[in-house]
Design an enzyme around this catalytic site. Structure first.
Site, PDB file in Angstrom:
ATOM      1  N   THR A 223      47.476  46.586  32.118  1.00  0.00           N
ATOM      2  CA  THR A 223      47.959  45.357  31.442  1.00  0.00           C
ATOM      3  C   THR A 223      46.806  44.712  31.440  1.00  0.00           C
ATOM      4  OG1 THR A 223      50.096  46.002  32.697  1.00  0.00           O
ATOM      5  CG2 THR A 223      49.814  43.715  31.833  1.00  0.00           C
ATOM      6  N   CYS A 315      26.291  42.360  45.833  1.00  0.00           N
ATOM      7  CA  CYS A 315      26.927  43.512  46.153  1.00  0.00           C
ATOM      8  C   CYS A 315      26.431  44.344  47.258  1.00  0.00           C
ATOM      9  CB  CYS A 315      26.824  44.614  44.815  1.00  0.00           C
ATOM     10  SG  CYS A 315      27.232  43.520  43.602  1.00  0.00           S
TER      11      CYS A 315
END
Ligand code: PMP
Length: 375
Positions: A223, A315
């Site tokens: 979605t 990260c």
């Protein structure tokens, strides 16, 4: 607070916060639905798509929204599963680690080379690859080897570039650069985290990473993140309206260069891991090392003084290994362990540089005094 960690995440722009609040109320419907609220949400998504297309010189159909640059990078690498994949050693882990998993020996070959590195800000050099004749007169306006447009012979090879750090900082034209794929992320330009995009040149292969949905023309299931994409669009509007790449080049570069010069002059044992000469690096990133002082310790002491920096890629935070980027660049673990990345945004001022230079020399000196390493 002096925030100098924009390369990790830039704070949400006020325009973005407003646009997202409005979208939460007005564009909540599933954008794939055929009813009116669904269409209204889809219109917003298409608006962001056309803004990004305009900014990077692509067609709107060539853009897919993703959950961020990591997903965009993974999608490209996985498309070439089993094929030869060549990357620079300086790539983000989402390229390097994915390439380890998916790489093989088949053709065609994928080259994945970032334009500018997230830890040092430096422009990398594209390797000489199967070039097809291209129009030499076209831009890319940075006048170094990276600036030459590259077009691979698509029977043999494809070219991807992770442009996450470059968007909004440098003028871009993905077609003229000869790119087949390019990666972007909203949170490096004042948009929200969790939204990114992938440019996929018309006619090149793409294997969906998220399967099971018809969204994005069957190229990415799931979605639509309408509110996030609206936020991305709002940040892109600011980039286009303010021509931010010109401001970075003029104002931010001055701050960055001033900090670099003062560090070298005022802090014994300091060295730069970023070449700050013209056209060698993005204007907003400075990576510096402080001999015999550990990067993490400097970061924590600066944090206690209200100065926010990082030791490299967020990260890889918590990783005790030295930065793969600085190891590839310098081969020196000591330099890599003693490095700090200062990354500026448009909100920073000369006062921020003053603030850093008021406390950093003392912090480094204290750490050097207790270190067993001679410098
Ligand atoms: N590539 C580069 C060059 C980056 O700097 C980053 C963010 N550190 C990423 C990819 C990952 O971005 P995201 O957080 O959107 O997944």
């Amino acid at each position: 607070m002096t925030y100098l960690d924009h390369a990790a995440t830039s704070p949400l722009l006020p325009e973005v916060i407003k646009a997202m609040h409005r979208a939460e109320k007005s564009f909540f419907a599933n954008a794939s639905a055929l009813h009116t609220p669904g269409h209204l949400a889809m219109n917003q998504i298409e608006h962001t798509r056309s803004l990004l297309a305009q900014l990077i010189g692509a067609e709107p159909e060539e853009i897919i929204f993703t959950s961020g640059a990591s997903e965009s990078n993974n999608t490209v690498i996985r498309t070439f599963e089993g094929c030869k994949i060549e990357t620079s050693p300086m790539e983000h882990h989402s390229i390097i680690e994915a390439a380890k998993v998916y790489k093989g020996t088949k053709m065609p070959k994928l080259y994945s080379y970032m334009l500018a590195n997230n830890e040092t800000g430096e422009f990398l050099k594209f390797p000489k690859i199967d070039r097809r004749p291209y129009d030499d007169s076209v831009l890319f306006e940075i006048k170094n080897d990276w600036g030459k447009p590259l077009v691979t012979d698509r029977r043999k090879a494809y070219l991807h570039s992770d442009l996450t750090q470059v968007l909004g900082k440098v003028p871009l034209d993905v077609h003229r650069m000869g790119l087949d794929y390019a990666t972007f992320s909203a949170h490096k330009i004042g948009g929200p985290v969790g939204v990114g995009a992938l440019y996929v040149r018309k006619g090149v292969p793409l294997k969906p990473f998220m399967i099971g949905g018809n969204q994005e023309n069957k190229r990415r299931g799931g979605t639509y993140n309408t509110v996030g994409i609206v936020g991305f669009g709002s940040a892109l509007e600011v980039v286009l309206r303010d021509r931010t790449w010109e401001k970075y080049d003029k104002d931010v570069r001055k701050l960055r260069d001033n900090l670099a010069k003062r560090i070298l002059k005022e802090i014994p044992g300091s060295s730069l891991n970023t070449d700050i000469s013209a056209d060698a690096s993005l204007p907003n990133i400075l990576n510096a090392s402080f001999r015999a002082a550990e990067g993490e310790s400097i970061q924590l002491y600066l944090d206690a003084e209200g100065i926010v920096v990082s030791t490299g890629s967020a990260c890889a935070a918590g990783d005790t290994k030295p930065s793969h980027v600085l190891m590839a660049k310098t081969g020196d673990a000591e330099v890599a362990h003693s490095s700090i990345r200062f990354s500026f945004g448009l909100q920073n001022t000369a006062d921020d540089v003053e603030h850093v230079m008021k406390v950093l020399p003392r912090i480094v000196d204290r750490l050097q005094q207790i270190s067993t390493i001679q410098y």
